[in-house]
Design an enzyme around this catalytic site. Structure first.
Site, PDB file in Angstrom:
ATOM      1  N   HIS A   1     -20.767  -5.846 -25.066  1.00  0.00           N
ATOM      2  CA  HIS A   1     -19.402  -5.464 -25.430  1.00  0.00           C
ATOM      3  C   HIS A   1     -19.281  -4.798 -26.785  1.00  0.00           C
ATOM      4  O   HIS A   1     -18.343  -4.064 -27.033  1.00  0.00           O
ATOM      5  CB  HIS A   1     -18.478  -6.673 -25.310  1.00  0.00           C
ATOM      6  CG  HIS A   1     -18.191  -6.942 -23.882  1.00  0.00           C
ATOM      7  ND1 HIS A   1     -18.982  -7.750 -23.131  1.00  0.00           N
ATOM      8  CD2 HIS A   1     -17.273  -6.418 -23.052  1.00  0.00           C
ATOM      9  CE1 HIS A   1     -18.540  -7.760 -21.896  1.00  0.00           C
ATOM     10  NE2 HIS A   1     -17.511  -6.960 -21.813  1.00  0.00           N
TER      11      HIS A   1
ATOM     12  N   CYS B   1     -15.003   0.075 -12.539  1.00  0.00           N
ATOM     13  CA  CYS B   1     -14.600   0.114 -13.946  1.00  0.00           C
ATOM     14  C   CYS B   1     -15.732  -0.242 -14.896  1.00  0.00           C
ATOM     15  O   CYS B   1     -15.515  -0.402 -16.084  1.00  0.00           O
ATOM     16  CB  CYS B   1     -13.405  -0.813 -14.176  1.00  0.00           C
ATOM     17  SG  CYS B   1     -13.802  -2.544 -13.957  1.00  0.00           S
TER      18      CYS B   1
HETATM   19  C1  PEP Z   1     -18.241  -5.109 -15.900  1.00  0.00           C
HETATM   20  O1  PEP Z   1     -18.843  -6.185 -15.925  1.00  0.00           O
HETATM   21  O2  PEP Z   1     -18.703  -4.060 -15.382  1.00  0.00           O
HETATM   22  C2  PEP Z   1     -16.917  -5.003 -16.531  1.00  0.00           C
HETATM   23  C3  PEP Z   1     -16.190  -3.908 -16.413  1.00  0.00           C
HETATM   24  O3  PEP Z   1     -16.465  -6.046 -17.257  1.00  0.00           O
HETATM   25  P1  PEP Z   1     -16.980  -6.387 -18.742  1.00  0.00           P
HETATM   26  O4  PEP Z   1     -17.811  -5.221 -19.209  1.00  0.00           O
HETATM   27  O5  PEP Z   1     -15.780  -6.593 -19.567  1.00  0.00           O
HETATM   28  O6  PEP Z   1     -17.771  -7.619 -18.538  1.00  0.00           O
END
Ligand code: PEP
Ligand code: MG
Length: 589
Positions: free
Chosen positions: A203, A519
């Protein structure tokens, strides 16, 4: 070897380029465990007030630790007991200890502000024990740093304000930066960052891309090889970090920086054109939002809505969770600014690498955080927390179209439980006469575990829509931590196993006639666009900074060619071969 007069030697280091662009500026080196704070001299007549400020922060820190201790009593005995001892030790460190006495003496004798005094004292204590190889002492030094960091946060009113004080155009150099640290960066001051730890899909990396901050992670040797004030170049595309560049290198990178910016400006002109293939198929491109400020960037990029609002930002950099009103205000501002375009709000997805400090010890003690009490599991365990969040979402839904997205779902029963809670919360709000979304917003699930992908047909019965999260789906399918730089070379969403799960999920959604989008970071990678379209996806959500590039790619494709290419790719068994096929296609089309 250069002479002293020629300045320090240029050093070039390589890591993972995670957010494109080139940043050049003076280094701001973050010491591990210490929250950076502004330093200033104070006048004699300010000393008493400054000591009072320090005392107030000490008392606030003690109160917070006591609250955290109280929470540990709700935990399973073994985990709770150990954490309780640790918190108790930290609390004692705030009662007439060397740290508190030393900090106060520095305020009085050296006339510096309280933050600087705490910071200097932590450094001093660390120095006194440096060189002694003793595990117990090393752990105590870490405790001192933790307690000191808490004190400084309280002195600066909770925020990680240190980055607001860095010189303009600074490059942050650190051992590691958390997503919360990154969220606290003021992009008017910080030009980019480089760290020793962190993977490309963690993240912190995602946050860097969203904030359009050039960043390189996983650079061995940082921060030790950099001195505060050294000129540092961060090339977020190639993953290179140059320390004290020679004049020729500096000129070369400035030129590249100019070219990159010119290209970005050209891409920005795509804002108002449709994301349409050459054979006339329109693709919906929405924005992922990590922080509320990014709404402006989503508008600038021409996003059709918010495909993923990561609600974690409301819980970051604070001591206690936000109440319903505060969550509502944060969501309402986003929903209103989207002026009728849909906003998909994901319920809290903390745990794993995403720690929300405000939730305290409930997260810290997981044996294996990525497989532990995170995301929807945590929300279903801490139901009052979920109820508060759902209430805020329902209220925000009274102001514009919202959808509710549940993270890390593995079985339909989780969705059913949330639906029950949602109905209950809606009834309660209505009784209070509060305006909410009516009918209730659609409830969808993130498909980001192999279990969800393989059981997508079953999940489709209980879900109003799917959103494929390839970041976690790749991590859980390949058993590779997305935030661990030591295995980053193995992390690959183009692995046939991951692609098969994406295809199976897409087919299940199409069969059940429920909307589906993707996403994960793959949506924002123009290299993958042809494949995703060819697999049947028509709705992609990504960081606003990636959106123009993907739109440009879509406008060069035909759906026919995309389908053919996807079919060829799905017959392959080797990720390297898949990448080569994609690259060949992208080079031509
Ligand atoms: C994912 O896991 O692809 C996602 C969009 O959620 P995050 O990156 O917030 O875990
Ligand atoms: Mg995820």
């Amino acid at each position: 070897m250069k002479t002293e007069a020629e300045g320090p030697e240029q050093q070039t280091l390589d890591g993972l380029g995670v957010a494109p662009g080139i940043a050049i500026g003076p280094a701001h080196v973050v010491e591990p465990g210490i929250v950076r704070a502004p330093e200033r001299r104070i006048r004699e007549d300010e000393v008493a007030a400054e000591c009072q400020r320090l005392d107030k922060a000490i008392r606030a820190s003690r109160r917070q630790l006591a609250r955290l201790q109280a929470k540990t009593r709700q935990m399973p005995e073994s985990a709770g007991e150990e954490l309780d001892l640790l918190l108790e030790a930290n609390r004692r460190m705030l009662t007439d200890s060397r740290l508190t006495r030393g900090a106060e003496a520095r305020v009085r004798d050296r006339r510096v502000n309280a933050e600087a005094a705490v910071q200097a004292e932590i450094r001093r204590i660390g120095q006194d024990f440096a060189g002694i190889e003793d595990e117990y002492l090393a752990a105590r030094i870490r405790d001192v740093r933790d307690v000191g960091a808490r004190l400084i946060r309280n002195l600066t009113h909770g925020g990680y304000r240190g980055f607001g004080e860095v010189p303009k155009g600074a490059i942050i150099v650190a051992e590691e930066l958390t997503p919360a640290d990154t969220a606290a960066m003021d992009t008017r001051r910080v030009a980019g960052f480089a760290t020793a730890q962190g993977g490309a899909e963690g993240h912190t990396a995602i946050m860097a891309r969203s904030l359009a901050l050039p960043a390189v992670l996983g650079v061995a040797g940082l921060p030790g090889l950099v001195e505060a004030g050294d000129i540092v170049i961060v090339d977020g595309l190639s993953g290179r970090v140059v320390i004290n560049p020679a004049p020729a290198a500096l000129r070369r990178y400035r030129e590249r920086q100019k070219e990159f910016r010119a290209k970005e400006r050209r891409l920005a002109r795509l804002r108002d054109v449709r994301a349409e293939t050459r054979d006339g198929v329109t693709i919906s491109l929405q924005a992922n939002l990590e922080l509320p400020e990014e709404v402006a960037a989503a508008h600038r990029a021409g996003a059709e809505g918010i495909g993923l609002l990561r609600s974690e930002f409301i819980f970051m950099n604070r001591e206690s969770p936000p109440d319903e009103e505060e969550q509502f205000q944060a969501m309402a501002a986003i929903v209103e600014s989207m002026k009728g375009s849909p906003v998909t709000i994901r319920t809290l997805d903390v745990g794993g690498e995403k720690l929300a400090y405000s939730l305290g010890p409930q997260l810290a003690e997981a044996v294996n955080p990525a497989l532990g009490l995170r995301a929807i599991r945590l929300s279903l365990k801490l139901q009052p927390l979920l109820e508060t969040q759902l209430a805020a979402i329902l209220r925000a839904g009274g102001l514009g179209p919202v959808r509710i997205l549940l993270p890390m779902v593995t079985s339909p029963s989780e969705v059913r439980q949330v639906r029950e809670i949602l109905k209950r919360v809606a009834r309660r709000l209505k009784r209070r006469g509060v305006a909410i979304a009516e009918p209730l917003p659609p409830v969808g699930v993130m498909i980001e575990t192999p279990a969800a992908a393989l059981a997508a047909d079953a999940l489709a019965y209980t879900s109003d829509f799917f959103s494929i999260g390839t970041n976690d789906l790749t991590m859980y399918t390949l058993a590779i931590d997305r935030a661990d730089e030591s295995v980053a070379h193995l992390y690959n969403p183009l692995h046939p196993a991951v692609l098969r799960l994406i295809l199976a999920t897409t087919e299940a959604a199409l069969k059940a006639r429920i909307p589906i989008n993707l996403c994960g970071e793959m949506a924002g990678d123009p290299r993958c666009t042809v494949l995703l379209l060819g697999m049947g996806l028509r709705d992609l959500s990504m960081s606003s900074t990636s959106l123009p590039r993907v739109k440009q790619r879509i406008r060069k494709l035909t759906l026919d060619a995309a389908r053919q290419r996807a079919r060829t790719i799905m017959e392959q068994s080797d990720a390297g071969r898949i990448a080569a096929i994609l690259d060949d296609f992208n080079a031509l089309a």
